[in-house]
Design an enzyme around this catalytic site. Sequence first.
Site, PDB file in Angstrom:
ATOM      1  N   CYS A 144       0.842  -1.203   0.000  1.00 51.64           N
ATOM      2  CA  CYS A 144       0.000   0.000   0.000  1.00 51.64           C
ATOM      3  C   CYS A 144       0.872   1.246   0.000  1.00 51.64           C
ATOM      4  CB  CYS A 144      -0.902   0.052   1.238  1.00 51.64           C
ATOM      5  SG  CYS A 144      -2.169  -1.214   1.323  1.00 51.64           S
ATOM      6  N   ASP A 145       0.349   2.308  -0.590  1.00 46.38           N
ATOM      7  CA  ASP A 145       1.012   3.605  -0.472  1.00 46.38           C
ATOM      8  C   ASP A 145      -0.041   4.702  -0.574  1.00 46.38           C
ATOM      9  OD1 ASP A 145       4.054   4.607  -0.558  1.00 46.38           O
ATOM     10  OD2 ASP A 145       2.766   6.076  -1.523  1.00 46.38           O
ATOM     11  N   SER A 146       0.083   5.704   0.276  1.00 47.99           N
ATOM     12  CA  SER A 146      -0.889   6.797   0.330  1.00 47.99           C
ATOM     13  C   SER A 146      -0.248   8.121  -0.049  1.00 47.99           C
ATOM     14  CB  SER A 146      -1.491   6.914   1.737  1.00 47.99           C
ATOM     15  OG  SER A 146      -2.162   5.739   2.110  1.00 47.99           O
TER      16      SER A 146
END
Length: 206
Positions: A79-81
């Site tokens: 995941c990456d935000s």
Amino acid sequence: MTAPRVVLASASPARYGTLRRAGIAPQVEVSGIDEDSIRAPSVQELASALARAKAEAVAARRLSSHAGSGGDDEVVIGCDSLLELDGLALGKPRDAADAVRRWRLMRGRSGVLHTGHHVIRLPGGASRTATASTTVYFADLDNAEIDAYVATGEPLQVAGAFTIDGLGGPYVTRIEGDPHNVVGISLPLLRLLLADLGVSWASLRQ
């Protein structure tokens, strides 16, 4: 049939905690990728590309470590935000001064928090990717409030320089979309990605 092991390709305590509270106890393995080397034509696509790079790096290591044994049944979650504001991709601030500058731009306005998700099932390598986007509305803070919040150190640890589940909660007036996504991982989206790979959410709960 034994459920696959869940591997979280992220060092984020917030993502880990979100999964744990939802009944899933992942093993954490940090990817170590050079995030600055990843490019994409839009903020949403960049979040997705970063998530994919993280998951693929960890999956490759795990396959290598099990070479010759056939490999274990695992799902690797990357995941990456990123916060999109005025078309710019905002990850973690470089330092306190950067966090202050960002909050002075963000206050009284809204941005879109994009979280890319990439899930790989091992040993076969089937994968799914998607991005969840949530609109976040920020309170109109004065300079003293911004300085006090940045002084806590929290904004330097998170994408967009804010949280909704920590000290930054009072400064977010409302959101449109999945609240888990703002924390760093969309549980409803992850459930769908896992199901598409033949893994039921219920089977992973501890």
